[in-house]
Design a protein around this motif. Structure first.
Motif, PDB file in Angstrom:
ATOM      1  N   ALA A  82      77.438  51.340 -77.270  1.00  0.00           N
ATOM      2  CA  ALA A  82      76.695  50.092 -77.457  1.00  0.00           C
ATOM      3  C   ALA A  82      75.188  50.347 -77.478  1.00  0.00           C
ATOM      4  O   ALA A  82      74.458  49.774 -78.294  1.00  0.00           O
ATOM      5  N   LEU A 114      87.213  41.977 -82.361  1.00  0.00           N
ATOM      6  CA  LEU A 114      86.559  41.034 -81.442  1.00  0.00           C
ATOM      7  C   LEU A 114      85.854  39.920 -82.218  1.00  0.00           C
ATOM      8  O   LEU A 114      85.870  38.754 -81.798  1.00  0.00           O
ATOM      9  N   PHE A 159      91.314  54.842 -77.498  1.00  0.00           N
ATOM     10  CA  PHE A 159      91.233  53.374 -77.535  1.00  0.00           C
ATOM     11  C   PHE A 159      92.410  52.747 -78.271  1.00  0.00           C
ATOM     12  O   PHE A 159      92.991  51.772 -77.806  1.00  0.00           O
ATOM     13  N   TYR A 160      92.773  53.289 -79.461  1.00  0.00           N
ATOM     14  CA  TYR A 160      93.884  52.613 -80.140  1.00  0.00           C
ATOM     15  C   TYR A 160      95.186  52.782 -79.365  1.00  0.00           C
ATOM     16  O   TYR A 160      96.040  51.891 -79.375  1.00  0.00           O
ATOM     17  N   PHE A 196      94.572  48.176 -87.117  1.00  0.00           N
ATOM     18  CA  PHE A 196      93.733  48.826 -88.126  1.00  0.00           C
ATOM     19  C   PHE A 196      93.699  48.048 -89.436  1.00  0.00           C
ATOM     20  O   PHE A 196      92.632  47.886 -90.032  1.00  0.00           O
ATOM     21  N   ILE A 215      78.575  42.348 -76.218  1.00  0.00           N
ATOM     22  CA  ILE A 215      79.650  43.328 -76.482  1.00  0.00           C
ATOM     23  C   ILE A 215      80.438  43.615 -75.213  1.00  0.00           C
ATOM     24  O   ILE A 215      81.678  43.646 -75.220  1.00  0.00           O
ATOM     25  N   MET A 254      72.071  44.022 -82.611  1.00  0.00           N
ATOM     26  CA  MET A 254      72.501  44.775 -83.804  1.00  0.00           C
ATOM     27  C   MET A 254      73.352  43.876 -84.692  1.00  0.00           C
ATOM     28  O   MET A 254      73.927  42.885 -84.232  1.00  0.00           O
ATOM     29  N   ILE A 291      82.311  51.985 -72.954  1.00  0.00           N
ATOM     30  CA  ILE A 291      81.678  51.677 -74.248  1.00  0.00           C
ATOM     31  C   ILE A 291      80.163  51.567 -74.197  1.00  0.00           C
ATOM     32  O   ILE A 291      79.515  51.395 -75.226  1.00  0.00           O
ATOM     33  N   PHE A 337      89.845  42.613 -74.654  1.00  0.00           N
ATOM     34  CA  PHE A 337      90.601  43.874 -74.603  1.00  0.00           C
ATOM     35  C   PHE A 337      90.889  44.379 -73.188  1.00  0.00           C
ATOM     36  O   PHE A 337      91.655  45.322 -73.032  1.00  0.00           O
ATOM     37  N   ILE A 347      76.540  56.734 -84.843  1.00  0.00           N
ATOM     38  CA  ILE A 347      77.874  56.725 -84.243  1.00  0.00           C
ATOM     39  C   ILE A 347      78.896  57.085 -85.322  1.00  0.00           C
ATOM     40  O   ILE A 347      79.830  57.845 -85.082  1.00  0.00           O
TER      41      ILE A 347
END
Ligand code: HEM
Ligand code: MG
Length: 231
Positions: A60, A23, A160-161, A182, A41, A73, A56, A49, A84
């Motif tokens: 977040a 992103l 997610f992927y 990736f 975010i 952040m 999420i 996406f 995380i």
């Protein structure tokens, strides 16, 4: 085009998350990777996406604990171990083994070489990859953390992927797209990828996550871990 892919400059901050980094590399998040709020975010995830907020929002919110600022952040701070960030990642090394932030081709080879003989990954292969990555970490990392929390995060990340790079309903994802996501933290638009045409939600991920869980043959090796609430 504001959302063209640009590789990060040396001064741009990036995270252990290929999603957030992608992103930022496409300008849906600030390319510098600094001072990022939760609303930024959530909007970026939808725009870039078609991933809905409910999938999420917990991550977040946890992310805010990675630094001292009350409402924002920085991407690099998200490497904070056991907030995380967890062991047995798909594309990054374990914290205790050195570098838990940057893409690592050796670590990634488990996913890369999975589902042999076909040109896609799916929820079954993703479960096998989670099993194999954990087995490697258990064998090589005496300080591994492996509780239900890590398993929950790892399973969401696998879903997610599959759904972002592949079919958002079935989770069948072309290998070529997953590799680009990736390795380059880039949307493979030039290669034919399209933004998912249905919103990916916590609910829509249920079936895929169930198959991943069934095929990961997971067992916890600890019940508790150190509670990480800040840097
Ligand atoms: C890890 C995707 C949102 C923080 C991951 C991984 C994937 C992923 C595939 C696994 C990387 C690996 O195992 O090597 C996404 C996508 C998102 C998203 C598609 C949609 C926007 C977020 C959010 C946060 C976050 C909102 C927190 C602010 C992390 C962190 C990791 C991670 C800290 C590292 C975990 C680890 O592997 O140790 N993400 N993510 N992600 N994500 Fe995200
Ligand atoms: Mg990790």
């Amino acid at each position: 085009d504001n959302h063209v892919w640009i590789a990060p400059k040396a001064t741009d901050l990036r995270s252990p998350c290929p999603g957030l980094n992608t992103l930022a590399n496409h300008g849906y998040l600030p390319r510098g990777g600094k001072n990022i709020s939760i609303p930024m975010i959530l909007e970026a995830a939808i725009d870039g996406f078609n991933i809905g907020s409910d999938a999420i929002i917990q991550a977040a919110k946890f992310g805010l604990l990675s630094g001292d600022a009350p409402t924002t952040m920085d991407l690099d701070a998200l490497k904070l171990h056991n907030l995380i960030e967890h062991d047995a990642s798909l594309s990054r090394g374990d914290f205790a083994l050195g570098d838990n932030l940057h893409f690592n081709e050796t670590v990634f080879s488990t996913l890369l070489n999975s589902n042999p003989g076909v040109d896609y990954y799916n929820a079954t292969s993703a479960g096998h990859v989670q099993h194999d990555r954990l087995a490697i970490s258990l064998a090589t990392n005496p300080n591994i953390t492996n509780t239900p929390k890590e398993f929950l995060l790892r399973t969401r990340e696998s879903s997610f992927y599959l759904t972002l790079m592949g079919n958002p309903i079935t989770g069948v994802a072309p290998k070529k797209f997953v590799e680009i996501f990736f390795r380059e933290e880039r949307l493979p638009i030039a290669e034919g990828w399209k933004r998912p045409n249905t919103t990916i939600t916590a609910e829509s991920l249920n079936t895929i996550e169930g198959i991943i869980i069934d095929n990961s043959n997971w067992t916890l090796t600890q019940i508790c871990e150190d509670l990480v609430l800040g840097p």
